[in-house]
Write an enzyme that holds these catalytic residues in place. Structure first.
Site, PDB file in Angstrom:
ATOM      1  N   HIS A  92      62.278  36.946  17.592  1.00 12.84           N
ATOM      2  CA  HIS A  92      62.095  38.147  18.428  1.00 12.84           C
ATOM      3  C   HIS A  92      63.451  38.551  18.997  1.00 12.84           C
ATOM      4  O   HIS A  92      64.264  37.701  19.368  1.00 12.84           O
ATOM      5  CB  HIS A  92      61.043  37.944  19.515  1.00 12.84           C
ATOM      6  CG  HIS A  92      61.330  36.923  20.566  1.00 12.84           C
ATOM      7  ND1 HIS A  92      62.063  37.205  21.691  1.00 12.84           N
ATOM      8  CD2 HIS A  92      60.977  35.631  20.694  1.00 12.84           C
ATOM      9  CE1 HIS A  92      62.133  36.140  22.464  1.00 12.84           C
ATOM     10  NE2 HIS A  92      61.486  35.155  21.873  1.00 12.84           N
ATOM     11  N   ASP A  94      63.654  40.815  21.574  1.00 12.08           N
ATOM     12  CA  ASP A  94      63.543  41.198  22.987  1.00 12.08           C
ATOM     13  C   ASP A  94      63.847  40.012  23.898  1.00 12.08           C
ATOM     14  O   ASP A  94      63.701  38.854  23.501  1.00 12.08           O
ATOM     15  CB  ASP A  94      62.152  41.781  23.302  1.00 12.08           C
ATOM     16  CG  ASP A  94      61.008  40.822  23.013  1.00 12.08           C
ATOM     17  OD1 ASP A  94      61.024  40.169  21.955  1.00 12.08           O
ATOM     18  OD2 ASP A  94      60.095  40.712  23.860  1.00 12.08           O
ATOM     19  N   GLU A 157      57.879  40.143  21.777  1.00  9.54           N
ATOM     20  CA  GLU A 157      57.259  38.814  21.867  1.00  9.54           C
ATOM     21  C   GLU A 157      56.964  38.458  23.311  1.00  9.54           C
ATOM     22  O   GLU A 157      55.933  37.876  23.619  1.00  9.54           O
ATOM     23  CB  GLU A 157      58.170  37.753  21.242  1.00  9.54           C
ATOM     24  CG  GLU A 157      57.507  36.375  21.084  1.00  9.54           C
ATOM     25  CD  GLU A 157      57.557  35.509  22.334  1.00  9.54           C
ATOM     26  OE1 GLU A 157      56.739  34.571  22.417  1.00  9.54           O
ATOM     27  OE2 GLU A 157      58.375  35.758  23.236  1.00  9.54           O
ATOM     28  N   GLU A 186      62.485  29.611  17.746  1.00 12.20           N
ATOM     29  CA  GLU A 186      62.389  29.583  19.214  1.00 12.20           C
ATOM     30  C   GLU A 186      63.127  28.345  19.740  1.00 12.20           C
ATOM     31  O   GLU A 186      63.263  27.343  19.033  1.00 12.20           O
ATOM     32  CB  GLU A 186      60.916  29.519  19.646  1.00 12.20           C
ATOM     33  CG  GLU A 186      60.150  30.832  19.477  1.00 12.20           C
ATOM     34  CD  GLU A 186      60.288  31.792  20.652  1.00 12.20           C
ATOM     35  OE1 GLU A 186      61.137  31.559  21.544  1.00 12.20           O
ATOM     36  OE2 GLU A 186      59.548  32.793  20.674  1.00 12.20           O
TER      37      GLU A 186
HETATM   38 ZN   LIG Z   1      61.174  33.327  22.843  1.00  7.73          ZN
END
Ligand SMILES: [Zn+2]
Length: 425
Positions: A92, A94, A157, A186
């Site tokens: 992601h 963002d 996300e 992540e």
């Molecule tokens: Zn994250």
């Protein structure tokens, strides 16, 4: 045997640092969804130069999407010389707002003391950069590789992923036969593989009363007192029962290795504003409570709901004039990829080669975009693996270690080699 591959990663260390800093300089703050388009275009331009086919896909009509804040995602694909499986790296783009307490500019991409600082450094622009470097190194080391590699940068996300992975999954971007294996970088620490997450049920409970003058409450029926009875019943019966529910899921931190429920908010009555207004002089006829229930693989969602509804129904039988409404706000099923799934074994092989030890297998206490890959894409060969220390996410002076990024890029490159070339050297 994979020495050449690892050298190709290592030779890109400066590029990896620069790429991470460049990504941090796009202030992709969500909400509202700033700078999504230029960030997606930047990733697209880089990968296009390396021969990827790139697509920009806007999450038209998804929450928050408008012409001021378009939800722009990027998906890049490179097809190898011969047929084979597709490995997809999804990150992601963002980030959450910077907040207070920073000692460096959160959007300058400051590099010092072996770290890159900035909002999103660990969650998860460092992971995105590491995956791009891993892929580019792999393509240089093995230009004749079979199969295909995809890299996506997706939005939203942090607010549920509806304009990002959920939108793309709805269009078939996270399903077979287009994609076989998904790695989400992540920040879960460089030597851990995250297999999935617990389930989520958010609901709003409203107790109902009858409005009357505050000086004569006996003429009405107080909805806030009814909600007090709900909370008392939760304290007496529900919370202790949730504490007793243990799971075989290896959730970290360990405190989350059971069922939990948070009370997110409570609102009752009309205005309570003394400054500059006046409080309501009425008996409240409504009180609303939002609950955030996290549940386990061992639990079924309808049983999770039943526990709460049984308490409310019991109060309805036992308490004069008690009445309620309940509304589902969000539901996410728990998910856990099998330990012998191909993507798990491939990344575990990388961790063993780079760190000379077995990985830790963990489950996230909260959810991330894997939920959409599983639920909408029906693709279960998916994990989260990436550099960065989870505890630093969303905090001031967020950073990612340069060595950590290089090492986890090596793990990802070896993972690619195992998945696409079956570990051939
Ligand atoms: Zn994250």
């Amino acid at each position: 045997m994979t020495d050449r591959l690892l050298q190709c990663v290592e030779a890109r260390t400066d590029d990896l640092v620069a790429l991470t800093a460049d990504l941090i300089r796009f202030p992709t703050v969500n909400p509202p969804g700033e700078a999504y388009r230029p960030c997606a275009e930047f990733i697209a331009a880089r990968l296009k130069k390396r021969g990827f086919g790139v697509e920009l896909i806007r999450g038209e009509g998804t929450p928050g999407d408008n012409d001021r804040y378009p939800r722009v995602n990027v998906v890049a694909r490179f097809d190898g010389r011969s047929p084979g499986p597709t490995v997809h790296f999804n990150s992601h783009i963002d980030v959450v707002e910077a907040g207070e307490g920073w000692t460096v500019d959160p959007f300058a991409g400051v590099v010092k003391d072996g770290r890159v600082y900035g909002r999103g450094a660990c969650d998860m622009k460092g992971g995105l950069a590491a995956s791009i470097i891993a892929v580019e190194a792999f393509m240089q080391a093995y230009p004749d590789f079979p199969g295909a590699i995809e890299i996506s940068g997706t939005v939203d996300e942090e607010s549920g992923g509806f304009g990002g992975v959920a939108h793309l999954a709805g269009k078939g971007y996270f399903s077979k036969p287009k994609v076989d294996h998904v790695i989400i970088p992540e920040p879960l620490n460089k030597d851990r593989i995250c297999l999935g997450h617990r389930g989520v049920w958010w609901a709003e409970i409203e107790t109902l009363g009858e409005i009357a003058h505050g000086s004569m409450p006996f003429l009405g029926d107080n909805a806030v007192r009814h909600m007090g009875a709900v909370l008392a019943a939760f304290e007496a019966d529900l919370f202790p029962a949730l504490d007793r529910k243990q799971t075989s899921m290896p959730v970290v931190p360990e405190g989350a290795r059971r069922s939990t429920m948070n009370i997110n908010s409570i609102h009752g009555g009309q205005t309570e504003d003394f400054r500059p207004g006046l409080p309501s002089p009425n008996v409240p006829d409504s009180c609303r409570l939002t609950i955030d229930r996290r549940f386990l693989l061992e639990e079924k969602l309808d049983e999770v709901k039943r526990e709460v509804i049984d308490i409310l129904d019991r109060l309805k039988r036992e308490r004069t004039k008690f009445d309620y409404r309940i509304r589902d706000v969000m539901e996410v099923q728990p998910t856990m990829t099998e330990r012998d799934a191909p993507v798990v074994k491939a990344v575990a092989e990388g961790i063993m080669q780079v760190f000379d030890r077995e990985p830790d297998y963990v489950i996230s206490p909260g959810t991330y975009d894997q939920k959409h890959v599983a639920r909408i894409g029906h693709l279960f060969d998916c994990i989260a693996y990436g550099p960065g220390i989870l505890d630093l996410a969303h905090r001031p002076d967020e950073w990612v270690g340069i060595d950590d990024m290089v090492q986890s890029a090596k793990v990802m490159a070896i993972g690619l080699n195992v998945l696409l070339r079956s570990g051939r050297s």
